[in-house]
Design a protein around this motif. Sequence first.
Motif, PDB file in Angstrom:
ATOM      1  N   LYS A  23      43.711  46.018  27.895  1.00 29.89           N
ATOM      2  CA  LYS A  23      44.758  44.821  27.666  1.00 29.89           C
ATOM      3  C   LYS A  23      44.811  44.346  29.078  1.00 29.89           C
ATOM      4  N   ILE A  24      45.261  45.360  30.057  1.00 30.05           N
ATOM      5  CA  ILE A  24      45.553  44.925  31.621  1.00 30.05           C
ATOM      6  C   ILE A  24      44.235  44.362  31.913  1.00 30.05           C
ATOM      7  N   ALA A  25      43.123  44.909  31.764  1.00 31.38           N
ATOM      8  CA  ALA A  25      41.878  44.364  32.273  1.00 31.38           C
ATOM      9  C   ALA A  25      41.628  42.832  31.803  1.00 31.38           C
ATOM     10  N   ALA A  26      42.028  42.653  30.831  1.00 23.74           N
ATOM     11  CA  ALA A  26      42.020  41.254  30.099  1.00 23.74           C
ATOM     12  C   ALA A  26      43.116  40.404  30.708  1.00 23.74           C
ATOM     13  N   ILE A  27      43.971  40.598  30.943  1.00 27.94           N
ATOM     14  CA  ILE A  27      45.066  39.977  31.801  1.00 27.94           C
ATOM     15  C   ILE A  27      44.417  39.519  33.327  1.00 27.94           C
ATOM     16  N   VAL A  28      44.192  40.530  33.975  1.00 21.53           N
ATOM     17  CA  VAL A  28      43.584  40.491  35.367  1.00 21.53           C
ATOM     18  C   VAL A  28      42.270  39.627  35.259  1.00 21.53           C
ATOM     19  N   ALA A  29      41.617  39.935  34.465  1.00 18.98           N
ATOM     20  CA  ALA A  29      40.302  39.054  34.134  1.00 18.98           C
ATOM     21  C   ALA A  29      40.507  37.628  34.115  1.00 18.98           C
ATOM     22  N   ALA A  30      41.341  37.223  33.216  1.00 16.72           N
ATOM     23  CA  ALA A  30      41.789  35.895  32.840  1.00 16.72           C
ATOM     24  C   ALA A  30      42.445  35.302  34.073  1.00 16.72           C
ATOM     25  N   LEU A  31      43.131  36.071  35.031  1.00 19.37           N
ATOM     26  CA  LEU A  31      43.521  35.234  36.108  1.00 19.37           C
ATOM     27  C   LEU A  31      42.817  35.014  37.185  1.00 19.37           C
ATOM     28  N   LEU A  54      36.891  43.734  47.400  1.00 19.41           N
ATOM     29  CA  LEU A  54      37.065  43.126  46.086  1.00 19.41           C
ATOM     30  C   LEU A  54      37.704  44.340  44.844  1.00 19.41           C
ATOM     31  N   ILE A  55      37.127  45.674  44.776  1.00 17.22           N
ATOM     32  CA  ILE A  55      37.709  46.522  43.997  1.00 17.22           C
ATOM     33  C   ILE A  55      39.021  46.865  44.067  1.00 17.22           C
ATOM     34  N   GLY A  56      39.447  46.860  45.479  1.00 19.65           N
ATOM     35  CA  GLY A  56      40.628  47.240  46.039  1.00 19.65           C
ATOM     36  C   GLY A  56      41.716  45.989  45.390  1.00 19.65           C
ATOM     37  N   TYR A  57      41.240  44.800  45.649  1.00 21.09           N
ATOM     38  CA  TYR A  57      42.050  43.628  45.195  1.00 21.09           C
ATOM     39  C   TYR A  57      42.273  43.930  43.642  1.00 21.09           C
ATOM     40  N   LEU A  58      41.262  43.967  42.844  1.00 24.99           N
ATOM     41  CA  LEU A  58      41.535  44.047  41.350  1.00 24.99           C
ATOM     42  C   LEU A  58      42.382  45.319  41.005  1.00 24.99           C
ATOM     43  N   GLN A  59      42.064  46.383  41.660  1.00 21.94           N
ATOM     44  CA  GLN A  59      42.945  47.571  41.059  1.00 21.94           C
ATOM     45  C   GLN A  59      44.481  47.190  41.480  1.00 21.94           C
ATOM     46  N   GLY A  60      44.605  46.812  43.000  1.00 18.78           N
ATOM     47  CA  GLY A  60      45.878  46.369  43.508  1.00 18.78           C
ATOM     48  C   GLY A  60      46.529  45.311  42.541  1.00 18.78           C
ATOM     49  N   PHE A  61      45.932  44.552  41.708  1.00 20.57           N
ATOM     50  CA  PHE A  61      46.502  43.524  40.687  1.00 20.57           C
ATOM     51  C   PHE A  61      46.723  44.188  39.805  1.00 20.57           C
ATOM     52  N   CYS A  62      46.009  45.203  39.083  1.00 17.79           N
ATOM     53  CA  CYS A  62      46.324  46.153  37.988  1.00 17.79           C
ATOM     54  C   CYS A  62      47.621  46.653  38.111  1.00 17.79           C
ATOM     55  N   LEU A  63      48.121  47.289  39.596  1.00 18.88           N
ATOM     56  CA  LEU A  63      49.062  48.323  39.549  1.00 18.88           C
ATOM     57  C   LEU A  63      50.598  47.705  39.301  1.00 18.88           C
ATOM     58  N   ARG A 118      47.881  43.486  45.132  1.00 16.94           N
ATOM     59  CA  ARG A 118      49.109  44.032  44.672  1.00 16.94           C
ATOM     60  C   ARG A 118      50.364  42.904  44.842  1.00 16.94           C
ATOM     61  N   ARG A 119      49.976  42.163  45.884  1.00 16.91           N
ATOM     62  CA  ARG A 119      51.038  41.005  46.079  1.00 16.91           C
ATOM     63  C   ARG A 119      50.860  39.928  44.936  1.00 16.91           C
ATOM     64  N   ASP A 120      49.629  39.760  44.703  1.00 15.88           N
ATOM     65  CA  ASP A 120      49.346  38.678  43.851  1.00 15.88           C
ATOM     66  C   ASP A 120      49.705  39.160  42.426  1.00 15.88           C
ATOM     67  N   GLY A 121      49.586  40.416  42.026  1.00 12.67           N
ATOM     68  CA  GLY A 121      49.937  41.077  40.846  1.00 12.67           C
ATOM     69  C   GLY A 121      51.369  40.921  40.600  1.00 12.67           C
ATOM     70  N   GLU A 122      52.243  41.373  41.726  1.00 17.91           N
ATOM     71  CA  GLU A 122      53.676  41.318  41.771  1.00 17.91           C
ATOM     72  C   GLU A 122      54.147  39.762  41.634  1.00 17.91           C
ATOM     73  N   LEU A 123      53.522  39.030  42.135  1.00 17.45           N
ATOM     74  CA  LEU A 123      53.684  37.614  41.814  1.00 17.45           C
ATOM     75  C   LEU A 123      53.714  37.300  40.427  1.00 17.45           C
ATOM     76  N   TYR A 124      52.508  37.584  39.844  1.00 16.37           N
ATOM     77  CA  TYR A 124      52.148  37.437  38.469  1.00 16.37           C
ATOM     78  C   TYR A 124      53.529  37.930  37.478  1.00 16.37           C
ATOM     79  N   ARG A 125      53.741  39.215  38.048  1.00 16.60           N
ATOM     80  CA  ARG A 125      54.668  39.997  36.978  1.00 16.60           C
ATOM     81  C   ARG A 125      55.971  39.325  37.106  1.00 16.60           C
ATOM     82  N   THR A 126      56.501  38.979  38.155  1.00 16.07           N
ATOM     83  CA  THR A 126      57.882  38.384  38.378  1.00 16.07           C
ATOM     84  C   THR A 126      57.835  37.072  38.088  1.00 16.07           C
ATOM     85  N   THR A 127      56.735  36.136  38.146  1.00 17.06           N
ATOM     86  CA  THR A 127      56.919  34.452  38.175  1.00 17.06           C
ATOM     87  C   THR A 127      56.121  34.017  37.042  1.00 17.06           C
ATOM     88  N   GLY A 128      54.924  34.803  36.763  1.00 20.07           N
ATOM     89  CA  GLY A 128      53.962  34.493  35.847  1.00 20.07           C
ATOM     90  C   GLY A 128      52.939  33.442  36.507  1.00 20.07           C
TER      91      GLY A 128
END
Length: 157
Positions: A23-31, A54-63, A118-128
């Motif tokens: 589920k998390i992978a689907a969200i991150v991949a879609a974005l 790139l791997i770090g970015y993707l994992q950071g987005f998942c966190l 992580r910055r992009d993931g946090e922005l998504y989590r807080t604002t969509g």
Amino acid sequence: MFQPLYQVHEVTQETKELATARKIAAIVAALTLPTIARSELTYRALPADLEAKLIGYLQGFCLPICAAWQIEDSDVPLAATGLVITLIFPDSPASFTKSIDSAIVDSEAFSKGMEAGRRDGELYRTTGRKGTALLQILANDFRGFCDYSKVTADVPA
């Protein structure tokens, strides 16, 4: 006289953690997929440090998503990262999805990518909303491996 028809369905033994990682992978991949697809990133030719970033970015987005869902199992973001790579790069060599090892995780490039993700993931989590860190990474670090002209139009000055 008539026998009822039975349909046999395959039963998978997927764990709850793997289902959550999917589920998390689907969200991150879609974005991230639209940006990466538009850039025409040639992942097969990435040097180790860019692959780590790139791997770090993707994992950071998942966190941040894992944190929001109160997932404490550290294997979930790692599994989600591998699944995101498979979703974004379905023809990727097996080494690319299996390359999340201690050497990559301990690298400076991975750390920088993870912080941006992580910055992009946090922005998504807080604002969509999607952040711009991936665009900036592609524009600044991946110029030789993607169509820079398609990325620069989206990068804020």
